[in-house]
Design a protein around this motif. Structure first.
Motif, short mmCIF file in Angstrom:
data_model
loop_
_atom_site.label_atom_id
_atom_site.label_comp_id
_atom_site.label_asym_id
_atom_site.label_seq_id
_atom_site.Cartn_x
_atom_site.Cartn_y
_atom_site.Cartn_z
N ILE A 10 0.86 -1.19 0.00
CA ILE A 10 0.00 0.00 0.00
C ILE A 10 0.90 1.23 0.00
O ILE A 10 1.82 1.35 0.82
CB ILE A 10 -0.90 0.02 1.25
CG1 ILE A 10 -1.80 -1.22 1.30
CG2 ILE A 10 -1.73 1.31 1.30
CD1 ILE A 10 -2.50 -1.43 2.62
N ARG A 11 0.63 2.14 -0.91
CA ARG A 11 1.37 3.41 -0.91
C ARG A 11 0.75 4.34 0.14
O ARG A 11 -0.46 4.38 0.32
CB ARG A 11 1.30 4.07 -2.29
CG ARG A 11 2.22 5.28 -2.40
CD ARG A 11 2.23 5.85 -3.79
NE ARG A 11 3.10 7.02 -3.86
CZ ARG A 11 3.18 7.82 -4.90
NH1 ARG A 11 2.46 7.59 -5.99
NH2 ARG A 11 3.99 8.87 -4.88
N HIS A 12 1.61 5.10 0.80
CA HIS A 12 1.14 6.06 1.81
C HIS A 12 0.17 7.08 1.20
O HIS A 12 0.14 7.29 -0.03
CB HIS A 12 2.34 6.81 2.41
CG HIS A 12 3.12 7.59 1.39
ND1 HIS A 12 2.68 8.80 0.89
CD2 HIS A 12 4.29 7.33 0.77
CE1 HIS A 12 3.56 9.25 0.00
NE2 HIS A 12 4.54 8.37 -0.09
N GLY A 13 -0.63 7.72 2.05
CA GLY A 13 -1.53 8.78 1.61
C GLY A 13 -0.75 9.96 1.04
O GLY A 13 0.45 10.13 1.31
N LYS A 14 -1.42 10.77 0.26
CA LYS A 14 -0.76 11.91 -0.39
C LYS A 14 -0.28 12.94 0.63
O LYS A 14 -0.93 13.18 1.64
CB LYS A 14 -1.71 12.59 -1.37
CG LYS A 14 -1.90 11.81 -2.65
CD LYS A 14 -2.70 12.62 -3.65
CE LYS A 14 -2.86 11.84 -4.95
NZ LYS A 14 -3.61 12.61 -5.95
#
Length: 196
Positions: A10-14
């Motif tokens: 999962i990529r971190h939030g913006k």
């Protein structure tokens, strides 16, 4: 099923820098507000980078789950390109060389692609010790690197978007251990929880 392994990425939030399309590597910037979500995995532990943006994302997505942070799971150190945009850098000859061949050209005062590959690979090997499911909240470059390794596709052709769950599956742990290509990869949107 007992010998299978699934790795969720999962990529971190913006962050503000992401919205401004800046290169953000080791700069420790917080995320912008994230909505509560429905997520298809329920880990007992989450692994990820020690930078705020990953820790804060994991806390939002998995509020009751312990988080194990590692500096080895950080994004590439962009050196002199850090926190700059394409527009700011496009006339820099070294930047153009790096864009054309990121695997061989290192950003000034930054980190080589090979160094990133080695530290991330070492961290993942330390974490994944047997069959089961493993969940990581990490950076775009780290996800692209791992997807390239797991799928044996070129790094340059891969993307890692925000709000997506990437799941890589092997039917046998030994296949992952021996560096074989994963059996399947799925991408599932992380959905906002409308009931909250």
């Amino acid at each position: 099923m007992g010998d299978a392994i699934t790795i969720h990425l999962i990529r971190h939030g913006k962050t503000q820098a992401n919205t401004e399309r800046k290169y953000i590597g080791h700069t420790d910037e917080p995320i912008l507000p994230l909505q509560p979500v429905h997520i298809a995995v329920q880990p007992t532990i989450v692994y990820g980078s020690d930078l705020k943006r990953c820790q804060q994302t994991a806390a939002c997505y998995f509020p009751q789950v312990p988080y194990e942070a590692s500096a080895d799971l950080r994004e590439l150190d962009f050196g002199q390109f850090e926190m700059k945009t394409y527009e700011q850098l496009k006339d820099d000859p070294h930047y153009r060389k790096w864009l054309a061949n990121p695997a061989q050209v290192t950003p000034p005062s930054g980190e080589s692609f090979q160094a990133l590959k080695e530290r991330v690979g070492h961290a993942v090997q330390q974490i994944i010790t047997g069959p089961g499911q493993y969940t990581f909240v990490v950076h775009g470059g780290v996800i692209r690197l791992l997807l390239a390794q797991f799928s044996q596709q070129p790094f340059e052709g891969l993307h890692a978007e925000h709000h997506l769950l990437y799941s890589c599956y092997w039917s046998h742990f030994s296949a992952w251990k021996e560096g074989e290509r994963c059996t399947s990869i799925s991408e599932v949107p992380i959905m906002v929880n409308d009931s909250m």
